[in-house]
Each structure stands twice: as C-alpha cells, then as structure tokens.
Design a protein around this motif. Sequence first.
Motif, PDB file in Angstrom:
ATOM      1  N   ARG A   1      34.549  36.558  43.599  1.00 23.29           N
ATOM      2  CA  ARG A   1      34.897  35.337  42.871  1.00 23.29           C
ATOM      3  C   ARG A   1      34.399  35.494  41.438  1.00 23.29           C
ATOM      4  O   ARG A   1      33.208  35.697  41.216  1.00 23.29           O
TER       5      ARG A   1
ATOM      6  N   VAL B   1      43.207  40.114  39.631  1.00 26.69           N
ATOM      7  CA  VAL B   1      44.072  39.513  40.661  1.00 26.69           C
ATOM      8  C   VAL B   1      44.795  40.619  41.433  1.00 26.69           C
ATOM      9  O   VAL B   1      44.925  40.569  42.664  1.00 26.69           O
TER      10      VAL B   1
ATOM     11  N   THR C   1      39.462  36.430  43.503  1.00 25.63           N
ATOM     12  CA  THR C   1      39.758  35.044  43.172  1.00 25.63           C
ATOM     13  C   THR C   1      39.147  34.806  41.795  1.00 25.63           C
ATOM     14  O   THR C   1      37.960  35.030  41.599  1.00 25.63           O
TER      15      THR C   1
ATOM     16  N   THR D   1      38.754  32.456  38.104  1.00 20.32           N
ATOM     17  CA  THR D   1      38.969  31.283  37.262  1.00 20.32           C
ATOM     18  C   THR D   1      39.045  31.776  35.824  1.00 20.32           C
ATOM     19  O   THR D   1      38.120  32.430  35.336  1.00 20.32           O
TER      20      THR D   1
ATOM     21  N   ASN E   1      49.486  35.335  39.374  1.00 15.73           N
ATOM     22  CA  ASN E   1      49.639  34.818  40.742  1.00 15.73           C
ATOM     23  C   ASN E   1      50.957  35.274  41.375  1.00 15.73           C
ATOM     24  O   ASN E   1      51.031  35.466  42.586  1.00 15.73           O
TER      25      ASN E   1
ATOM     26  N   ARG F   1      50.152  38.719  42.736  1.00 19.40           N
ATOM     27  CA  ARG F   1      49.199  38.758  43.856  1.00 19.40           C
ATOM     28  C   ARG F   1      48.481  40.098  43.944  1.00 19.40           C
ATOM     29  O   ARG F   1      48.603  40.879  43.032  1.00 19.40           O
TER      30      ARG F   1
ATOM     31  N   GLY G   1      45.497  38.758  44.845  1.00 23.13           N
ATOM     32  CA  GLY G   1      44.427  37.803  44.586  1.00 23.13           C
ATOM     33  C   GLY G   1      45.008  36.485  44.115  1.00 23.13           C
ATOM     34  O   GLY G   1      46.216  36.259  44.190  1.00 23.13           O
ATOM     35  N   ARG G   2      44.140  35.625  43.566  1.00 15.59           N
ATOM     36  CA  ARG G   2      44.575  34.289  43.174  1.00 15.59           C
ATOM     37  C   ARG G   2      43.811  33.871  41.923  1.00 15.59           C
ATOM     38  O   ARG G   2      42.594  34.112  41.846  1.00 15.59           O
ATOM     39  N   ALA G   3      44.501  33.294  40.956  1.00 16.95           N
ATOM     40  CA  ALA G   3      43.813  32.831  39.747  1.00 16.95           C
ATOM     41  C   ALA G   3      44.090  31.353  39.499  1.00 16.95           C
ATOM     42  O   ALA G   3      45.132  30.829  39.913  1.00 16.95           O
ATOM     43  N   HIS G   4      43.128  30.679  38.849  1.00 15.08           N
ATOM     44  CA  HIS G   4      43.286  29.286  38.427  1.00 15.08           C
ATOM     45  C   HIS G   4      42.937  29.234  36.953  1.00 15.08           C
ATOM     46  O   HIS G   4      42.039  29.946  36.514  1.00 15.08           O
TER      47      HIS G   4
END
Length: 184
Positions: free
Chosen positions: A7, A26, A31, A33, A50, A53, A55-58
């Motif tokens: 993370r 990612v 994950t 931010t 995103n 993929r 992974g995942r990002a915000h």
Amino acid sequence: MQLEGKRIIVTGVASGIGAGTLRAYVREGATVTGLDIADQAGEKIVAEANAERPGRAHYRHCDISAPEQVFSAFDAAARAMGGIDVLSWTRTIAYEWASKYNIRCNCVNPTIKTPMYQQYLDSLDAEALAQHLASEKRQVPLGGSMGDVDRDMAPVMVFLASDASRFINGQIICVNGGRNMLRG
Ligand SMILES: NC(=O)c1ccc[n+]([C@@H]2O[C@H](COP(=O)([O-])OP(=O)(O)OC[C@H]3O[C@@H](n4cnc5c(N)ncnc54)[C@H](O)[C@@H]3O)[C@@H](O)[C@H]2O)c1
C-alpha cells in the motif's frame, strides 16, 4: 508481480516522475493513493492505470506544501488502504525509523525527461538550447541525454518499493546515466 499487497502513497502523480511511478506500481499489483494539485490530470493518470490493472489506484487532492492537507490526506489514504507500506525522507529519519519501526528511507536523484524539463527547454532561445543539448551530451555518458520515465525511472521506483531492496536504507540512488561523474 513485485508489489502485490503493498500500500503506497505517491505524490505529484499528475505528471512526469510521479505519473510514471504510479503507473508502474499499479502494473506491479500495488494499491496506490496518488496525490497532486492538478486534479483533472491526476484523475486521468489514475483512471488509465486502473484500466491496465492488476493493482488499484485512487486519486486525492493534496497540496504537499500545506502540512494540514498532508496529514489529512495521509490519514485518509491509510484508512482507505488499511495502512501504508512505502514512504521516505531524510537520512536521520532513515536511521531512527529503521531501528524503531523497521521503515526504510531512500532518496532518488533523477535526470529524467518530463513536462517540467520540456518547459525549461521551451523557455530557451535557439542558441541557448543548442548549448544546453551539447552540454547534456557531454555530461551524460549513457546515451547523452535525459532518461525516460517509464524505462529508466519507474523500474528503480518499483525496486525501491519492493522487498528486493529490503536491506537498502538511507541511500541516495542516482538515476542519471552517470551524470554526476562529470562536470562542465
Ligand atoms: N525530472 C528530473 O530530472 C528531476 C531532477 C531533479 C529533481 N526533480 C524533482 O522531482 C519532482 C518531480 O519532477 P517531474 O520532472 O516529474 O515534474 P513534473 O512537473 O512533470 O511533475 C510535477 C508534479 O507535481 C505536482 N505538484 C506541484 N506542486 C505540488 C504541490 N504543492 N502539491 C502536490 N503536487 C504538486 C504538479 O502538479 C505535477 O503533477 C519535482 O519536485 C522536481 O523538482 C526532477
């Protein structure tokens, strides 16, 4: 995948090194931010990552020159991701945090082509530009010019965030084609 389960917070994700780093993280399963003040560009980079993929990002707005925004963005990111695994700062912290918390702190010193660098090139007149490019050619023994974000910088950022670098701490890693070996 080198970063599965990690993370990570990345600052300056709307452009250049931050954007390349977020994309690579990612791609390696983290994950992430991503923080920036250029919200539209930041959201776009995160959406593109995103789509790739796994992974995942915000994305989150944060002016890193405003301490209260940094604290609240880090709190929110830690809550959203369930914790933070990757962060870094000075050598003193590298020593203290390593012995107290087992946290590694490293610094990257880049020479990488980004929009910031392009803006600088665009500001030069023809003569200054020719001089600058000639001096860069002399100064960078590997390739004679600035490096590429995705090929040269992002893999180093992945390595530093991964367990492969678990015994590297308090170091300055120069990603600059050997530029610091020469001057002039
Ligand atoms: N590119 C290089 O070779 C190089 C060399 C030495 C140092 N650096 C440093 O690395 C960092 C990234 O450089 P880059 O070339 O990718 O630049 P860049 O201009 O391409 O990207 C910088 C990003 O930071 C964001 N940003 C600016 N101020 C911010 C703030 N207060 N809060 C949050 N986000 C903010 C911008 O919106 C942008 O998205 C910069 O601090 C730069 O000085 C870069």
